[in-house]
Each structure stands twice: as C-alpha cells, then as structure tokens.
Design a protein around this motif. Structure first.
Motif: not given
Length: 724
Positions: A84-87, A89-99, A134-141
């Motif tokens: 559903n969603s993707i973001a 982070d500052d470690n260059n890792m993808l966060w994937l939100g699955m249905a 449905s949504v993944i968001r981050g700010n580094g911390n």
C-alpha cells in the motif's frame, strides 16, 4: 554365478542419474510460485538512479538511467505482495506498508528484505493483529505507520536510537472514531493525521498519545474530507474537498488557485512553489502570486520527485510517465493485465492462459502477453501478436468485445490452436459484441465473437429480467471427442446447452427436450460412455428451477435427438441439496459433487447414481464450508479431488480416501486443512478456478490477488522410478 563386471559402471551411473533427478524433483515438491500484476501502482520514492514503487503485485523498481523495470516479490523476502505505501529512511532502507498488516524493510543495496532491521518488531505478531498499512511517514528520528486493527484505525510508532530503529508503541484511541487515515505529516514534535473526520494533531515527544485527550482536532476541518498533507518552507498545506488549504497557527485558510474542486494531491517543489495534481494534469502553483500554470497534461494518481530533476507520474493501470521539462515518455512493465482472474487454462507445456474482466494474460518464454478488452469498435484489433513479446515492457493487443460491469469470463478452454471464452453477462447492443469469444493468439486479429447471429447462442428476453441484448453463457468444457459444450443460461428459446462439434457445426439441447431441465445449469462432467452430467441450482422466482443433477445420454449422435435419454437426480435420490455447483468424474468412474451442503460422491451405474458413504460414515463432507456457484471441483491424474471455496482456500480429498493429515510431504499434500493464506503461500483464500499441468505435477490457481502455482507431486517418470 557369472557376473558381467563390465556393466557395473553403467549401472552405477544410471542409478546416480536417477538418484540425482529424484532428489532434485523431491526438493521442489511443496514449493509455490506466484504471479501478480505490477500495473496497479500505489506510491513511490526516488533514491539515486532508481524509483521504488509500491504496487499491488510487489515492489517495482525503475532505472532512471536505462528506463528498465525490475520486480521484487517473495523470493526477495517480502512477506506478502500487495504493498500500500512506501517510505525511505536516512539509513537508505525502504519501509513497505503491506495490505495484510505487516511492515517490511527492504535494503536497496542488498536487494533483499532485512527482517531484523527493527530489533524488537515481530512481523508475524503484528500481521495477526493488523491489516491495511495505508501510510508510512518519518522524519529521521521517528517513523509512523497508519493501519487498522480489527477495523479500528490507528498508528504504530518507531523511534531511532543511534543508528537503530526500535518499536515504541501503538495508538488506537482518539477523541472521535475515525473511519480512515489518508495521510500523515511529522512537523518538529507534532504529528498530523489526515482522516475522514478532519485533521488530528498530537505531540509525540512530550505527551502520551495512547490517551484520547492528548489529541486535538483542528477546528473547521471536520467537514473537509481531507486528502494529503505536505510541509513547505515551514508551512503546512493540505487538500480538502479537492481544494487547496493552508494550516497557519491551527487556523485553516483556503487558497485561491483556479482549480477549485479538482485537486487530488499537493506536493512540495521549493520555498516558493507547490505542485498540484488534478485530473487534467499537473500544475505549478506560485505561493506569492497565487497563480497556477499547467506543467503537463498527463494524469496520475501520485507524483515522485526527489534527487532527479525529472517529474515522474505513476498511474493505476497505465504505467509510469517521465517528464524532463520538455518531453514526456511513458513506460509500462511487462506484467499481467490484472490480479483478479476468474478462469485459467494450462497448456501441455505449462503455458498459462488466464482470464479477467480486463482481458486475458498468456505466459511466454519472453514474458507476459496480454489481450486487452476494449470498446473501440472502430478499430477492432490493434497491437502485437504473441510472437512479438518485449520482455522489458507491456506487450499486448486489444480486441473489441463486451462484458457488463458485473460480467466475467466464466470459462476459458483451448481447443486445437484456438482459445474459447464465455462472456458471462455480456451485451450485444449496437456495436457491442458479447457471447462467446474465440481467437488464436498467433493471429488475434482474426478473432470471432459468436452471439445470437444464426441462433448460435441465445439472448435472455423474457427470462427473469433478461433482454434481447443480454447474454449469459457460463460453464464450458471439452468432451473426450473434442466437442465443445457450452451452458447458455437464461436462453430465451430454451437452448440452454450449445455444442460446437469437431467439424465446427453447432448443435443445441433445449428445456423442451426434457421436462424439468432448468435455465440455471452451472457445470458438467463426461463419463467414459459419452454421457454428460450437468449440475444446476434452484430458483424460486420466474423461471422456477428445482435444481439437482441432470444426465444426458445422446448416444454419440449430436444431430439426432431421437435416441437421446435424460434423467434427473435430486434430494429424493440422495443429494444433500438441490443446489449443485460443480461436478467431475474420477479415474474409477465415481461422480464427485459439490453442493451448498458439502461434497458428495456417487457411483455411476449405467445411467443411475448410487450415492456412497465416506470413511466417516457420512454421505457428505465439509458441510461447514461456504460453497457458491463460482466454486470449482476437479480430479487430478493421481485421483486426488481438489475443490475451491469462497473464502477458505483450496481443499483436497486424497486418493487414499482421507482429508490429507499434517505430516511429511509425500507424493501428494501435507495440509489437513488444504491450502490457505495461513498455512501456505497461496495468494488468496478466494480461488475462482484452477487447472493442472500433469506433466510437471503442478496445479495453478486463479485467485482474486493473482495466480498461484504449487508443485504438488513429482513428475510422472520420476514418480514411477520411485515406485520401482
């Protein structure tokens, strides 16, 4: 005893070859493959020279250097395929939100998931409790994921300590019930939630967000049907009721932009400009002048910006477009046309042919070839043939034929070089072509749609709510002589059974031929004496149907009705229910029956049925499962009986006469509960059709989430060697 010593090396080599082949075959029994469509893109991010795109069929990448796609699925460690969603982070890792409720972590350098990336986060535990990330968001911390738990919306919170992310907490209590979370925005220590009830704000550093009192609803946002939120130059902007707004000191200000009521999304460009995504394209909005200027006319569901100077638009079904400031190029990956398949047919060499409401997909050595359904009756055919597949990009032709909004291809059958597809719930009004589609993938431009012309098939006028333009062909099968039998439901003239013989001559059987024959036939099976057995369902309206099983003995003469004989079987003869959905005959001649009350079997004695007990002393099994008219029952070459359910996966009754118990994998299967999403890699518990490749010992499932393939036994030759 005299021994031929010279033969020993040959025998040893022969045994080693057989042993190696057997070991190799044994190692893959029980393995799954899944095929899904990457056409339906959800969200994306830009990292270095690649786009990473969440799709309903896995993680799709696109190289901005050579414009090539690549697709990562379960072999790359993904826990499921609908993302559903993707973001990032500052470690260059993808966060994937699955249905299905998990969060996967994908290492872009290793091209694999990193299941231990968040040390105290157990995917399996969360998957059981959650769904729809449905949504993944981050700010580094901090990172937040919006998801559902037992239909209740909430958040999962992760925090960063040094270079490591840890699971912190979850928040599912708010001042009011919220029916959806559409976006998240982190600004300093405040998280903003775009919900169906307005914008919620909470301090995730200085307060405990598990308490509803720690959340504040932004005034006057309740009725705005909030879309997405972005930050630009220290200010927050959002879409509400498809208009652009600014949030300033918790005050909502509507911005004039000449796109009132048309904006789908807003995205940041720089300190002076925002981007607006509307149905007619993309606009650049100047914050100072409050003027919008069109950038490009291409439509999209989301835009990707970032390191590249290009603008990327992802679509739902039309691929990806790239705008470099002057020109636009479009790219579509080589993939299936859909994820929801209603019927499937497997060729002798394992070629997959699968049908959906969007069209048909065929597997080739070079990739997928698609036949796209179109309403362009001015140009009936356009595109490529199956011999012109481009392995890198979407390869297809389009054919003009009709399905209504609730229509489907009920059955897909290959006879000689042609495929036949029943267009269940189709229209023949004006230029619309509905009924029976047939074509050769090598020469698709020569396709035919058989309809009411020359009374080949019949419309449904006067039957229920039918009409002269509405057709309902359903089940279709080949008999042992190569005759194609087609069920024509709701036929207004009573010709509910149509047969296309080996000489391409048409024949019909009517409800006038046998008293009680119904318009509501579903499926059929053929015995060794050329008798045909039909399943039917009940209907209390007009036309009335008693349901049951019908037997037709046409004595091998399709054109001569004088020697035909019919019989009907219902509850008075031993059926558990007159609602019969599917039939098949096994290697011993036993008729297997799927009814709404469960699975039955009956011995075929001449033209009669002798209903048989199972090992547990009952006439029927699995009476607790939900069977429906689209469920299928089939027997494989080893005499195992397979049947699909609406929402319980696939069940198997083994050739040894038992529902297969848990244990080591043998010749057959190892799950007493069949195959479900919980105990196997099958894509979905909703299986709409299945077919076998007996040469390779594989079974192919058409589901509402893609195609699943199981290697369920050894190939025939290796199995024989094992027995020796």
């Amino acid at each position: 005893m005299v021994r031929n010593i010279k033969l020993y090396p040959l025998i040893i080599i022969f045994v080693l070859i057989l042993s190696f082949g057997f070991a190799k075959g044994q190692s893959v029994v029980g393995e799954w493959q899944n095929y899904t469509s990457s056409l339906y893109m959800q969200e994306g991010v830009n990292y270095h020279d690649y786009l990473y795109i969440a799709t309903t069929g896995g993680l799709l990448t696109f190289s901005t250097v050579n414009n090539q796609f690549d697709n990562y699925k379960k072999p790359s460690g993904l826990s499921s395929l609908e993302i559903n969603s993707i973001a990032i982070d500052d470690n260059n890792m993808l966060w994937l939100g699955m249905a299905e409720g998990e969060i996967n972590f994908f290492d872009v350098k290793a091209k694999q998931t990193a299941p231990d990336y968040v040390r105290n986060y157990d995917i399996n535990s969360f998957q059981k409790e959650l769904n729809n990330v449905s949504v993944i968001r981050g700010n580094g911390n901090s990172f937040f994921a919006a998801c559902q738990r037992q239909r209740q919306w909430g958040l999962i919170h992760f925090v960063k300590e040094k270079q490591e992310y840890l699971y912190k907490d979850y928040y599912f209590k708010f001042p009011d019930n919220i029916n959806v979370i559409t976006d998240l925005l982190l600004e300093n220590n405040i998280i903003y939630l775009a919900t169906g009830s307005g914008i919620l704000a909470g301090d995730f550093i200085n307060s405990n967000l598990k308490s509803p009192e720690q959340w504040e609803m932004i005034d006057n946002s309740e009725s705005l049907n909030i879309g997405n939120l972005v930050e630009s130059n220290g200010s927050i902007y959002f879409v509400g009721d498809k208009n652009l707004f600014k949030l300033e000191e918790n005050r909502i200000i509507k911005l004039d932009n000449q796109q009132n009521g048309k904006i789908k999304k807003v995205y940041p460009i720089d300190a002076a400009n925002l981007g607006l995504l509307v149905n007619s394209g993309v606009y650049n909005y100047n914050l100072k002048s409050e003027q919008a200027s069109k950038v490009i006319s291409n439509n999209a569901i989301d835009l990707i910006t970032g390191e590249s100077s290009n603008l990327f638009g992802i679509t739902e079904g039309q691929g990806l477009w790239v705008y470099d400031g002057e020109h636009t190029d479009s790219y579509i990956p080589n993939t299936l046309i859909s994820n929801k398949f209603s019927s499937i047919s497997i060729g002798k060499k394992g070629q997959i042919a699968a049908a959906s409401s969007k069209g048909l997909s065929f597997s080739t050595e070079n990739g997928w070839y698609n036949v796209v359904r179109t309403n362009d009756y001015e140009q009936l055919f356009k595109g490529l043939t199956i011999n012109e597949v481009d392995p890198n990009y979407f390869s297809a032709c389009s054919l003009a034929y009709n399905l209504t909004s609730d229509g489907k291809i009920w059955s897909l059958v290959k006879r000689k070089e042609k495929y036949y597809a029943t267009l269940h719930r189709s229209s023949i009004r004006n230029k619309h072509k509905g009924g029976l589609l047939t074509f050769d993938p090598d020469h698709p431009q020569n396709y035919t749609v058989y309809d009411t012309t020359n009374n080949v098939l019949t419309a449904s006028a006067g039957i229920g709510e039918g009409s002269e333009t509405y057709m309902v062909p359903a089940g279709m099968k080949l008999d042992n002589q190569g005759n194609l039998w087609i069920i024509n439901q709701y036929a207004q003239n009573g010709n509910v059974i149509t047969v296309l013989d080996n000489n391409d001559e048409w024949h019909h059987f009517s409800i006038k031929d046998f008293d009680g024959l119904t318009h509501f036939l579903n499926d059929m099976a053929f015995d060794s004496n050329q008798r045909v057995w039909f399943s039917s369902t009940t209907w209390s309206g007009d036309p009335y149907s008693h349901g049951g099983i019908f037997m037709l003995d046409f004595n091998g003469t399709l054109a001569d009705k004088s020697d035909d004989s019919w019989k009907r079987f219902d509850k008075s003869e031993g059926l558990e229910s007159n609602n019969v959905f599917s039939l098949d005959i096994d290697q011993t001649g036993t008729l297997w029956i799927m009814t709404i009350a469960g699975i039955q079997k009956a011995e075929v004695v001449n033209s009669d049925l002798n209903f048989m007990y199972f090992n547990n002393g009952k006439y029927n099994l699995f009476s607790n499962l939900s069977f429906a008219k689209f469920c299928r029952l089939q027997v494989d070459l080893d005499n195992n009986i397979w049947f699909s359910t609406e929402d319980e996966g696939v069940k198997i009754y083994s050739k040894k006469g038992e529902w297969l118990p848990l244990g080591d994998l043998g010749d057959s299967l190892d799950y007493s509960e069949g195959f479900t999403e919980d105990n196997s890699d099958i894509l979905s518990n909703t299986v709409l059709d299945f077919d076998f490749n007996e040469e390779e010992g594989k079974v192919y499932f058409a589901t509402d989430k893609g195609i699943s393939v199981l290697k369920y036994r050894y190939p025939v030759m290796q199995k024989n060697y094992k027995e020796l």
